[in-house]
Design a protein around this motif. Sequence first.
Motif, PDB file in Angstrom:
ATOM      1  N   SER A 146      -3.079   2.400   9.403  1.00 16.44           N
ATOM      2  CA  SER A 146      -3.854   3.524   8.891  1.00 16.44           C
ATOM      3  C   SER A 146      -2.940   4.539   8.228  1.00 16.44           C
ATOM      4  O   SER A 146      -1.705   4.476   8.337  1.00 16.44           O
ATOM      5  CB  SER A 146      -4.631   4.191  10.027  1.00 16.44           C
ATOM      6  OG  SER A 146      -3.785   5.022  10.789  1.00 16.44           O
ATOM      7  N   GLU A 153      -6.876   0.673  -2.605  1.00 15.74           N
ATOM      8  CA  GLU A 153      -6.185   1.729  -1.870  1.00 15.74           C
ATOM      9  C   GLU A 153      -5.973   2.931  -2.782  1.00 15.74           C
ATOM     10  O   GLU A 153      -5.552   2.782  -3.930  1.00 15.74           O
ATOM     11  CB  GLU A 153      -4.833   1.220  -1.345  1.00 15.74           C
ATOM     12  CG  GLU A 153      -4.922  -0.035  -0.478  1.00 15.74           C
ATOM     13  CD  GLU A 153      -5.427   0.244   0.930  1.00 15.74           C
ATOM     14  OE1 GLU A 153      -5.935   1.365   1.175  1.00 15.74           O
ATOM     15  OE2 GLU A 153      -5.324  -0.654   1.789  1.00 15.74           O
ATOM     16  N   LEU A 167      -7.619  -4.852  -0.745  1.00 16.75           N
ATOM     17  CA  LEU A 167      -8.404  -3.623  -0.644  1.00 16.75           C
ATOM     18  C   LEU A 167      -8.041  -2.683  -1.781  1.00 16.75           C
ATOM     19  O   LEU A 167      -6.895  -2.663  -2.245  1.00 16.75           O
ATOM     20  CB  LEU A 167      -8.125  -2.909   0.686  1.00 16.75           C
ATOM     21  CG  LEU A 167      -8.850  -3.407   1.939  1.00 16.75           C
ATOM     22  CD1 LEU A 167      -8.280  -4.754   2.370  1.00 16.75           C
ATOM     23  CD2 LEU A 167      -8.720  -2.390   3.063  1.00 16.75           C
ATOM     24  N   TYR A 194     -16.994  -2.025   2.977  1.00 12.93           N
ATOM     25  CA  TYR A 194     -15.805  -1.620   2.237  1.00 12.93           C
ATOM     26  C   TYR A 194     -15.589  -2.538   1.038  1.00 12.93           C
ATOM     27  O   TYR A 194     -16.095  -3.660   0.997  1.00 12.93           O
ATOM     28  CB  TYR A 194     -14.575  -1.666   3.160  1.00 12.93           C
ATOM     29  CG  TYR A 194     -13.495  -0.688   2.784  1.00 12.93           C
ATOM     30  CD1 TYR A 194     -13.622   0.660   3.113  1.00 12.93           C
ATOM     31  CD2 TYR A 194     -12.358  -1.094   2.088  1.00 12.93           C
ATOM     32  CE1 TYR A 194     -12.629   1.568   2.770  1.00 12.93           C
ATOM     33  CE2 TYR A 194     -11.376  -0.200   1.746  1.00 12.93           C
ATOM     34  CZ  TYR A 194     -11.509   1.134   2.086  1.00 12.93           C
ATOM     35  OH  TYR A 194     -10.540   2.044   1.737  1.00 12.93           O
ATOM     36  N   PHE A 236     -13.417  -3.734   8.513  1.00 15.13           N
ATOM     37  CA  PHE A 236     -13.871  -3.565   7.133  1.00 15.13           C
ATOM     38  C   PHE A 236     -14.470  -4.883   6.638  1.00 15.13           C
ATOM     39  O   PHE A 236     -13.846  -5.940   6.772  1.00 15.13           O
ATOM     40  CB  PHE A 236     -12.699  -3.172   6.224  1.00 15.13           C
ATOM     41  CG  PHE A 236     -12.090  -1.837   6.551  1.00 15.13           C
ATOM     42  CD1 PHE A 236     -12.767  -0.663   6.290  1.00 15.13           C
ATOM     43  CD2 PHE A 236     -10.827  -1.756   7.116  1.00 15.13           C
ATOM     44  CE1 PHE A 236     -12.206   0.571   6.586  1.00 15.13           C
ATOM     45  CE2 PHE A 236     -10.249  -0.539   7.418  1.00 15.13           C
ATOM     46  CZ  PHE A 236     -10.941   0.641   7.156  1.00 15.13           C
ATOM     47  N   ASN A 260       0.846  -1.188   0.000  1.00 16.22           N
ATOM     48  CA  ASN A 260       0.000   0.000   0.000  1.00 16.22           C
ATOM     49  C   ASN A 260       0.883   1.239   0.000  1.00 16.22           C
ATOM     50  O   ASN A 260       1.196   1.797   1.060  1.00 16.22           O
ATOM     51  CB  ASN A 260      -0.936  -0.008   1.207  1.00 16.22           C
ATOM     52  CG  ASN A 260      -1.831   1.220   1.263  1.00 16.22           C
ATOM     53  OD1 ASN A 260      -1.924   1.986   0.310  1.00 16.22           O
ATOM     54  ND2 ASN A 260      -2.477   1.405   2.395  1.00 16.22           N
ATOM     55  N   ASP A 284      -7.854   7.916   9.266  1.00 15.81           N
ATOM     56  CA  ASP A 284      -7.356   7.111   8.155  1.00 15.81           C
ATOM     57  C   ASP A 284      -7.987   7.703   6.900  1.00 15.81           C
ATOM     58  O   ASP A 284      -8.997   7.206   6.389  1.00 15.81           O
ATOM     59  CB  ASP A 284      -7.746   5.651   8.348  1.00 15.81           C
ATOM     60  CG  ASP A 284      -7.020   4.720   7.370  1.00 15.81           C
ATOM     61  OD1 ASP A 284      -6.320   5.239   6.479  1.00 15.81           O
ATOM     62  OD2 ASP A 284      -7.170   3.496   7.501  1.00 15.81           O
ATOM     63  N   ARG A 308      -9.075   5.796   3.686  1.00 15.24           N
ATOM     64  CA  ARG A 308     -10.171   4.828   3.833  1.00 15.24           C
ATOM     65  C   ARG A 308     -11.415   5.475   4.417  1.00 15.24           C
ATOM     66  O   ARG A 308     -12.403   4.790   4.674  1.00 15.24           O
ATOM     67  CB  ARG A 308      -9.708   3.649   4.693  1.00 15.24           C
ATOM     68  CG  ARG A 308      -8.519   2.880   4.095  1.00 15.24           C
ATOM     69  CD  ARG A 308      -8.265   1.593   4.859  1.00 15.24           C
ATOM     70  NE  ARG A 308      -7.064   0.913   4.371  1.00 15.24           N
ATOM     71  CZ  ARG A 308      -5.936   0.783   5.056  1.00 15.24           C
ATOM     72  NH1 ARG A 308      -5.831   1.285   6.281  1.00 15.24           N
ATOM     73  NH2 ARG A 308      -4.898   0.156   4.538  1.00 15.24           N
TER      74      ARG A 308
END
Length: 773
Positions: free
Chosen positions: A663, A256, A254, A728, A689, A226, A676, A679
């Motif tokens: 985060s 990002e 996820l 999410y 999430f 990330n 965060d 997100r």
Amino acid sequence: MRRQNNLPRPKNFKPYTAPSGGWGSARSVANILRREGNPASGALTLTRQNKVDGFQCVSCAWIKPAKPLPFEFCENGVKATAWEITSRRCTPAFFAEHTVTELLDWDDYHLEQEGRLTHPMRYDAATDKYVPVSWGDAVADIGRQLHDIEDRENVVFYSSGRSSNEASYMYGLFARLYGNNNLPDSSNMCHETTSVALPESIGVPVGTVTLDDFATTECILSFGQNAGSNSPRILHPLQEASRRGVPIITYNPLRERGLESFTNPQSVTEMVAHEATPISSSYNQVRTGGDLAALTGICKALLELDHKAIQDHRPSLLDRDFIASHTHGFDRLSAWLRKQDWQAIERISGLPRAALTATAVTYAHSNSTIAIYGMGLTQHRAGVETVQMLVNLLLLRGNIGKQGAGICPVRGHSNVQGQRTVGITEKPELVPLDRLAQQYGFEPPRTKGLDTVEACEEILKGKIRAFIMLGGNFARAVPDRPRMEKAWRDMPLTVNIATKLNRSQLLPGATSYILPVLGRIEIDKTECGPQALSMEDTSGCIHGSRGVRLPASRHLISEVRLVGEIAKATLDPNPKVSWDDWIADYSLVRRAIAETYPDTFSDYEDRMWEPGGFQRPLPARHRGWHTKNGKANLMTPTSKSLGEDRDLPSNGEDVFHLMTLRSNDQFNTTVYGYTDRFRGIHGTRDIVFMNTVDIERLSLSSGDRIELQTVSRDGIERRHGGLSIIPYDIPVGCIGAYYPEANVLLPMGHYAIGSKTPAAKSIPVTIRRDMIS
């Protein structure tokens, strides 16, 4: 945990749709500098960050360029700097007002927000408070207790990844002169998988990529990294590559923001025009724990495409000359890949065959490819095999050892790689022990020391007599936190070398010290004048670093001096070890390092100030393979499940795969705030999430409070409750929660096979409504 006198924090969730960087980053930078009380002087300090004659960032280990930008720092780098140069001070008066028991109810953020530690402190059990102690008395007592321990195998010398090469070298030598190799470090918890996987595959334990490679690459593969939150400076070369039309193919559970779009805060044009550059050309949301299956699918698809090309009398899509000349294991790997079932690959990876084949097609048409990865690959049970499968993919087309190509593990701590280079390791075979023996006239211990998991296991058994912590927040960072915190207080001696207050310090053993030291950004002046330090970045380049700020307190001493003083107080005199000379003149430490590691550190003193630093020898970068067979090895997995954990106990409940997350307002266990941004989380860390499909299937709703319970084989109950559901974009069956809070769910025995890196990115859990909260 909450600080008792703090007003309740507002909690809300608002999806973030802006690009990473941009005005959001600019506002965050201004806010952190203002909050820490140094808006003007902090801004001036930042002009020296990651500059040739300045200080190296105290945050991540991303590459320090030879030609730095005017502002060579990112949002998280600013937070780390502001955190260190804060105007706040944690003095003896603070400790006089609060018992340790009271402080244990404070959260991580508010503990560290008390500011820089100013005086050495010793725990007083009678009052349950830390009280001031002189440096002389603290060092003498620590030295006496260490000296008197009969079984020296029961002492641990831990280090975080922020200490300099100089302090780390002295610390490693101290441990070995003391009599053991118990030198676990933060790498054990994040990239130990890399350190195990890469040497078997290509003969080096680190990446092979430099910044120059990003400028010429034709394709970038990104796995489990990330960038927007963990190493934002990498977004600059990614942005440049994207603008050149380079495909950037991302695999991450996820979605990002840093992997989707980026606005360069240093570009006036982009900021004014709100211009954003797309980063990922293809975004594949692999299931948590499904990376080995995904990479297997890409490699299998590549072989199928190659077979079709040969059938059609077209050139092979593999670099067969490279495979024949430089690699071993191709026939075995290709046979294994052909046997893998596409249905299993799709089920475990959570991705369709078409998506994996599309990646293989793009990759097959690139003449030079870089593969980036982070802890999303390393912190899994099958982490070692997963990293090696990514290397296999590169080797199949000769993408290691040529311009614009290579493997690029993105390290976290700013000098975790350098510490390993100068001897911080529990593995004696990685250190030139014969040279140390000759250099310092002693017989170094030859048995393997304790890594992080093994050290924890010995603490749980009650065997560790002393734990020295050179930086970090060990007890907060490790698995099985409730069990570890209870056992931590049973140790006779704990020594916390730190700059800020943290939870580990609030778990005192029979004797416990907090010893505050200078930070990297501060001027370190000895009787020989101002001293410089050195660090290694993620590309294997070693740089000098000079502090630019006055120390936070006149009572602080450097890590170099403290390590030397404790060593002198502990060890019998050795005329060949010049602790006092090293304490006075750090260039003498570097001279000693160069004597121990002549192939790496020749002309150390001059070369560390070269723009871009100097690169340690990386034979694989030049197609020299320092493996047992002298070849790059195409490694075939030995597991039969593509990384899937099939034999978990089941009581009929749905088992979800939890990945722990950091985060945007966090660096490892350090929490800078409760936002965060990327997100959309504000005012809380007590969230989980979930995919909307899973929420509806379990008859839950957004905002409901739930409890997670680990599914494990050891019979120990692990629960984490009071978590609010956040809908999410995460694969079905997968959930995410914040680290280190979710470490209560991570069993000590749940780690990567072969490296013992805690498998925090795929913890099997069940979900229940939290009736208490």
